[in-house]
Design a protein around this motif. Structure first.
Motif, mmCIF file in Angstrom:
data_model
loop_
_atom_site.group_PDB
_atom_site.id
_atom_site.type_symbol
_atom_site.label_atom_id
_atom_site.label_comp_id
_atom_site.label_asym_id
_atom_site.label_seq_id
_atom_site.Cartn_x
_atom_site.Cartn_y
_atom_site.Cartn_z
ATOM 1 N N ASP A 118 -7.798 -7.715 8.646
ATOM 2 C CA ASP A 118 -8.513 -8.258 9.803
ATOM 3 C C ASP A 118 -7.535 -9.120 10.595
ATOM 4 O OD1 ASP A 118 -10.126 -9.479 11.655
ATOM 5 O OD2 ASP A 118 -11.478 -10.412 10.208
ATOM 6 N N ALA A 119 -7.096 -8.632 11.762
ATOM 7 C CA ALA A 119 -6.112 -9.358 12.561
ATOM 8 C C ALA A 119 -6.703 -10.597 13.203
ATOM 9 C CB ALA A 119 -5.529 -8.444 13.636
ATOM 10 N N GLY A 120 -8.012 -10.714 13.234
ATOM 11 C CA GLY A 120 -8.642 -11.884 13.836
ATOM 12 C C GLY A 120 -8.873 -13.018 12.864
ATOM 13 N N SER A 121 -8.495 -12.824 11.590
ATOM 14 C CA SER A 121 -8.746 -13.853 10.584
ATOM 15 C C SER A 121 -7.734 -14.979 10.643
ATOM 16 C CB SER A 121 -8.725 -13.226 9.181
ATOM 17 O OG SER A 121 -7.412 -12.762 8.861
ATOM 18 N N GLY A 122 -6.609 -14.744 11.317
ATOM 19 C CA GLY A 122 -5.555 -15.761 11.379
ATOM 20 C C GLY A 122 -4.664 -15.774 10.164
ATOM 21 N N ASP A 123 -4.909 -14.896 9.196
ATOM 22 C CA ASP A 123 -4.099 -14.841 7.980
ATOM 23 C C ASP A 123 -2.946 -13.869 8.193
ATOM 24 O OD1 ASP A 123 -3.013 -14.811 5.486
ATOM 25 O OD2 ASP A 123 -4.675 -13.756 4.519
ATOM 26 N N THR A 124 -1.740 -14.396 8.390
ATOM 27 C CA THR A 124 -0.554 -13.551 8.566
ATOM 28 C C THR A 124 0.367 -13.635 7.359
ATOM 29 O OG1 THR A 124 0.632 -15.345 9.688
ATOM 30 C CG2 THR A 124 -0.636 -13.809 11.063
ATOM 31 N N ALA A 125 -0.077 -14.263 6.281
ATOM 32 C CA ALA A 125 0.784 -14.477 5.118
ATOM 33 C C ALA A 125 0.603 -13.406 4.047
ATOM 34 C CB ALA A 125 0.499 -15.853 4.523
ATOM 35 N N GLY A 126 -0.058 -12.309 4.400
ATOM 36 C CA GLY A 126 -0.191 -11.232 3.427
ATOM 37 C C GLY A 126 -1.387 -11.379 2.520
ATOM 38 N N GLY A 127 -2.539 -11.806 3.050
ATOM 39 C CA GLY A 127 -3.757 -11.915 2.262
ATOM 40 C C GLY A 127 -4.292 -10.556 1.869
ATOM 41 N N GLU A 128 -5.447 -10.574 1.232
ATOM 42 C CA GLU A 128 -6.024 -9.326 0.741
ATOM 43 C C GLU A 128 -6.453 -8.420 1.898
ATOM 44 O OE1 GLU A 128 -6.408 -7.999 -2.337
ATOM 45 O OE2 GLU A 128 -5.113 -9.640 -2.988
ATOM 46 N N PRO A 129 -6.078 -7.143 1.867
ATOM 47 C CA PRO A 129 -6.545 -6.209 2.890
ATOM 48 C C PRO A 129 -7.980 -5.788 2.612
ATOM 49 C CG PRO A 129 -5.204 -5.052 1.290
ATOM 50 C CD PRO A 129 -5.159 -6.505 0.897
ATOM 51 N N PHE A 130 -8.660 -5.259 3.622
ATOM 52 C CA PHE A 130 -10.001 -4.733 3.372
ATOM 53 C C PHE A 130 -9.948 -3.257 2.985
ATOM 54 C CE2 PHE A 130 -9.591 -4.412 8.066
ATOM 55 C CZ PHE A 130 -9.862 -3.064 8.269
ATOM 56 N N ALA A 131 -8.784 -2.617 3.161
ATOM 57 C CA ALA A 131 -8.621 -1.227 2.730
ATOM 58 C C ALA A 131 -7.134 -0.924 2.599
ATOM 59 C CB ALA A 131 -9.275 -0.260 3.711
ATOM 60 N N TYR A 132 -6.824 0.083 1.781
ATOM 61 C CA TYR A 132 -5.433 0.538 1.677
ATOM 62 C C TYR A 132 -5.433 2.006 1.277
ATOM 63 C CZ TYR A 132 -5.564 0.481 -3.468
ATOM 64 O OH TYR A 132 -5.881 0.745 -4.781
ATOM 65 N N ALA A 133 -4.300 2.658 1.528
ATOM 66 C CA ALA A 133 -4.109 4.048 1.118
ATOM 67 C C ALA A 133 -2.658 4.235 0.714
ATOM 68 C CB ALA A 133 -4.473 5.019 2.246
ATOM 69 N N ASP A 134 -2.425 4.785 -0.466
ATOM 70 C CA ASP A 134 -1.072 5.114 -0.897
ATOM 71 C C ASP A 134 -0.601 6.370 -0.177
ATOM 72 O OD1 ASP A 134 -0.773 2.968 -2.704
ATOM 73 O OD2 ASP A 134 -1.932 4.065 -4.218
ATOM 74 N N ILE A 135 0.673 6.369 0.209
ATOM 75 C CA ILE A 135 1.211 7.453 1.033
ATOM 76 C C ILE A 135 2.152 8.299 0.198
ATOM 77 C CG2 ILE A 135 2.560 8.000 3.087
ATOM 78 C CD1 ILE A 135 1.680 5.257 4.187
ATOM 79 N N GLN A 136 1.902 9.580 0.158
ATOM 80 C CA GLN A 136 2.773 10.536 -0.501
ATOM 81 C C GLN A 136 3.333 11.472 0.565
ATOM 82 O OE1 GLN A 136 3.587 10.352 -3.656
ATOM 83 N NE2 GLN A 136 2.142 8.702 -4.100
ATOM 84 N N PRO A 137 4.607 11.276 0.957
ATOM 85 C CA PRO A 137 5.179 12.156 1.997
ATOM 86 C C PRO A 137 5.066 13.617 1.600
ATOM 87 C CG PRO A 137 6.635 10.295 1.546
ATOM 88 C CD PRO A 137 5.562 10.262 0.493
ATOM 89 N N ASP A 138 4.662 14.454 2.561
ATOM 90 C CA ASP A 138 4.499 15.887 2.287
ATOM 91 C C ASP A 138 5.856 16.576 2.394
ATOM 92 O OD1 ASP A 138 4.665 15.385 4.962
ATOM 93 O OD2 ASP A 138 3.235 16.934 5.555
#
Length: 260
Positions: A118-138
């Motif tokens: 959430d870019a509006g939270s003011g947390d730029t220090a690497g807090g918990e994301p609300f979602a993530y996806a691991d990337i496997q290059p094809d």
């Protein structure tokens, strides 16, 4: 709570602005990674080269999308882009997140992941994301790939975890979405926690960036050939009236007095 997304899955995004963070583990022989975002219309094309937000053009003219400096967090590195959603121009239908490798392919990048904050939270220090996806290059030849996209859906926005690789790097990505590039241009690469841009070489720049560089070069050339202003000539001292004032001092002697 952080939601782990599988490849090809979608999720609704309810925050007004998103920070998409690419995270990976550096090491010997591991190429550096850059995050970029491309704004697209309903036809899947950019409206102009300014819709390509990347290391040589880190801020969209609207101010609603930008690239942030790289950071080191623990044993990992991150590179991020931010985009406004609720304030975005209606002509923007999708925003595509790109990861590109500098000096190798993405197959050599360890633990590559995209996180949504959430870019509006003011947390730029690497807090918990609300979602993530691991990337496997094809495949092992991709030096750039799409690693997710934000798109309008039902009056709101969704994020889709999707990947598509390009062996031709950012040149191939840019060409697919209608961005004009100069493959001979030398780009710049921001270092972690720094706004400096030391040259890294061999990176494409959009036509807008090329035009700005050409304009700067023309201005510098014009300034070099412009006539210099004539040196100021010494002026004669004002006439001295009878009866020197108490605080009177003679003016400094100029060149007209030398040798007389």
């Amino acid at each position: 709570m952080t939601h782990a997304m599988a490849q090809g899955s979608d999720m609704s995004v309810s925050v007004p602005a998103v920070r998409a963070v690419l995270r990976w583990t550096p090491g010997a022989g591991v190429p550096d990674v850059d995050a970029c975002v491309i704004l697209l219309d309903e036809g899947g094309r950019v409206r102009s080269d300014a819709d390509f937000v990347f290391y040589n053009q880190p801020r969209h003219p609207s101010g609603l999308a930008r690239k942030l400096p790289k950071k080191r967090q623990g044993e990992g590195l991150t590179d991020s882009v931010e985009a406004q959603l609720t304030r975005q121009d209606p002509s923007v239908d999708r925003m595509v997140l790109i990861a590109s490798a500098d000096g190798g392919t993405l197959a050599g990048v360890r633990n590559l992941r995209v996180e949504l904050h959430d870019a509006g939270s003011g947390d730029t220090a690497g807090g918990e994301p609300f979602a993530y996806a691991d990337i496997q290059p094809d495949g092992g030849a991709s030096s750039a790939l799409i690693c997710g996209e934000l798109r309008r859906a039902g009056g709101g926005w969704q994020f889709r975890a999707v990947t598509k690789g390009y062996a031709t790097g950012l040149v191939g990505v840019a060409g697919e979405f209608g961005i004009s590039v100069d493959e001979t241009d030398t780009g710049h690469h921001p270092t972690p926690d720094s706004g400096n841009d030391p040259a890294s070489g061999g990176r494409p720049a959009p036509g807008a960036a090329q035009a700005a560089q050409a304009q700067q070069a023309a201005q510098a050339q014009q300034a070099a050939h412009s006539p210099r202003p004539a040196a100021a000539q010494p002026q004669p001292a004002p006439p001295i009236a009878y009866g020197y004032p108490p605080a009177f001092t003679l003016p400094p002697q100029g060149p007209q007095f030398i040798g007389r």
